[in-house]
Design an enzyme around this catalytic site. Structure first.
Site, short mmCIF file in Angstrom:
data_model
loop_
_atom_site.label_atom_id
_atom_site.label_comp_id
_atom_site.label_asym_id
_atom_site.label_seq_id
_atom_site.Cartn_x
_atom_site.Cartn_y
_atom_site.Cartn_z
N GLU A 237 -13.06 17.09 -29.39
CA GLU A 237 -11.81 17.84 -29.25
C GLU A 237 -11.72 18.76 -30.45
OE1 GLU A 237 -7.11 17.06 -29.85
OE2 GLU A 237 -8.18 15.51 -28.73
N GLY B 19 -16.47 20.51 -35.56
CA GLY B 19 -16.88 19.91 -34.30
C GLY B 19 -18.07 20.60 -33.68
N CYS C 252 -2.25 18.44 -32.16
CA CYS C 252 -3.27 19.23 -31.46
C CYS C 252 -2.70 19.92 -30.23
CB CYS C 252 -4.45 18.34 -31.05
SG CYS C 252 -3.97 16.85 -30.14
#
Length: 509
Positions: free
Chosen positions: A244, A225, A281
């Site tokens: 995220e 990410g 997550c």
């Protein structure tokens, strides 16, 4: 030569079928340009509402095939995946209702007022779609955070075409879901190109760099990410990147709570940290529990439940190897013990476990900082604290998180301004969602939901779950002293679309 994309069975590590080919730079360019060419079709709110509702229906009609493929590619189980599909269709319907309501446009009209000093011009503001959105699918949610998931649903609701970079862990599921969305587009009188899917690592890199991509949404690792986030910022024209990336999701158990219900908390923690083989997550990855008899009872209950948890495969071989290596590295640290050791099981499976460490180690040792990093899989770290000062010292070392949880006793709940309130304040600074006497796994799809948090939990302040997720793909624009005939319908005085709005400081609708 085209590079094949294979569907792989995580239970065996063997290939199932060839699904597609990795997209070349030319393929990505064609997909983005096709999506960009049809963005005008999504300007019709009625068509978008029809699209979102038809998408839910098409996914539901293909439920059996989609769930079977997802289970074969992820080993998450049909019960879990049926629930996830239900959540996915609910998201689509919820965003259809949001578009129908129109409040997301945030219409504000301030008429000209010559009596003010200086005089105020006529000003009218609302929000418009950004353009093509790149969506990077998640490994651990093949439906709700992938091709038909919240990023796609909210972008379509905003009026943005979508190009999804499918995750390599579930390419067959991705293609089935994409086909359902394309059928829905045709039913709504729209081009199939409002949703496109590409495969391959390089495709993901090309996608974030494409000049016609206006924003991106990502769910995945910090490393991947951050690389995409940096690429989005380094473009000649930078774009919003809503990523995220990772979260430890700390839990604090007060001494009074442990004394009151140690066994309940220990069992609940075990259920949360092993749910989906620890691949949520929002899995609680660090728990601050008291030393002493009450904390010992909590650990005993946790150990019993974790030891009895079924072994299972992780999403892919790479994640399995990273999990086992991560657990070993943590277990080798000084003063770290493993009351139940996470272990390698038969074939591709792993067994759940947990580690304990004195809380003071997390404050005074740089090597022990590893325990403050997410380890993806069924393991958590329990740090035993001696007093409130050690709790605060550990919390001060933590990065941003999606969630933070506080377990308190009944007597502490009514003490306004007491220790529980202070701890709640410390946890609020760390996370986007703060829970009391609950567990963070499971994210309700509701208007008040916030699924985000300070970096590295997310790269922005936005949510990826709930009605306000649509705001990520919009930008405000104000019109000043614009002739009525030239104004968008949304901003005209007669309000032909019947939108809720604020006019001269007063709410209407």
């Amino acid at each position: 030569m085209a590079v094949p994309v294979w569907s792989v069975d995580p239970r065996t590590g063997k290939r199932r079928e060839q699904v597609a080919a990795e997209a070349t730079a030319a393929d990505v360019d064609a997909a983005v340009r096709a999506a960009h060419a049809v963005r005008g079709e999504l300007a019709d709110r009625t068509a978008r509402i029809t699209l979102l509702r038809a998408a839910a229906e098409e996914l539901e009609a293909a439920r059996g095939e989609i769930v079977a493929a997802a289970d074969a590619e992820t080993a998450l189980g049909e019960v879990r995946l049926n629930g996830e599909l239900g959540r996915t269709t609910y998201q689509l319907l919820a965003f259809a209702d949001e578009v129908a309501d129109g409040a997301y446009l945030d219409v504000v009209i301030d008429h000209a007022d010559a009596s003010l000093t200086p005089p105020r011009p006529d000003l009218r503001r609302y929000k418009i779609p950004l353009g093509v959105v790149a969506v990077y699918a998640a490994s651990n949610f093949p439906l709700a955070f992938s091709v038909p998931g919240g990023d796609t649903a909210s972008a379509l609701a905003a009026g943005c075409p979508v190009v999804v970079k499918a995750h390599p862990d579930h390419p067959a599921t991705s293609e089935l879901c994409a086909a359902a969305l394309r059928r829905a587009a045709v039913r709504a009188g729209l081009s199939e190109d409002v949703v496109r899917v590409v495969h391959g690592f390089e495709a993901g890199v090309e996608l974030v760099k494409h000049p016609l991509v206006a924003a991106a949404g990502f769910t995945g690792s910090i490393r991947g990410g951050r690389a995409l986030f940096d690429a989005a910022a380094a473009r000649p024209v930078p774009i919003p990147f809503h990523g995220e990336l990772g979260s430890l999701n700390p839990v604090v158990v007060t001494e009074a709570a442990a004394k009151e219900r140690a066994e309940e908390i220990g069992g609940g923690l075990a259920g949360s940290m092993t749910l989906g083989s620890g691949q949520f997550c929002t899995k609680p990855g660090l728990v601050l529990a008291p030393e002493g008899e009450a904390g010992d009872r909590l650990l005993k209950a946790l150990a019993g439940s974790v030891a009895g948890a079924a072994r299972g495969p992780l999403l892919d071989t790479r994640m399995r190897e990273a999990f086992l290596a991560g657990v070993r590295a943590r277990a080798e640290l000084e003063d770290v013990t493993a009351p139940v050791a996470a272990a390698e099981g038969e074939e591709q499976s792993v067994g759940a476990g947990f580690l304990t460490v004195p809380a003071e180690r997390l404050v005074g040792s740089e090597r022990h900082a590893l325990l403050l990093e997410e380890c993806f899989g069924p393991v958590t770290v329990v740090a035993r604290y001696r007093d409130a000062g050690e709790i605060s010292a550990v919390l001060a070392k933590l990065p941003g998180n999606l969630t933070a949880t506080l377990h308190i006793a009944q007597e502490e709940a009514g003490q306004e301004g007491g220790a529980a309130a202070r701890l709640l304040g410390e946890l609020t600074a760390l996370a986007g969602r703060v829970l009391v006497n609950g567990w963070p796994t499971g994210v309700a799809v509701a208007p008040a939901q916030h699924h985000g948090g300070p970096y590295p939990a997310t790269t922005s302040t936005s949510t990826s779950v709930g009605a306000t997720a649509v705001e990520r793909w919009l930008r405000p624009v104000a019109y000043q002293d614009t002739p009525p005939a030239l104004l968008p319908e949304e901003l005209r005085d007669d309000n032909p679309l019947g939108l809720p709005r604020r006019v001269d400081g007063r709410r209407e609708g």
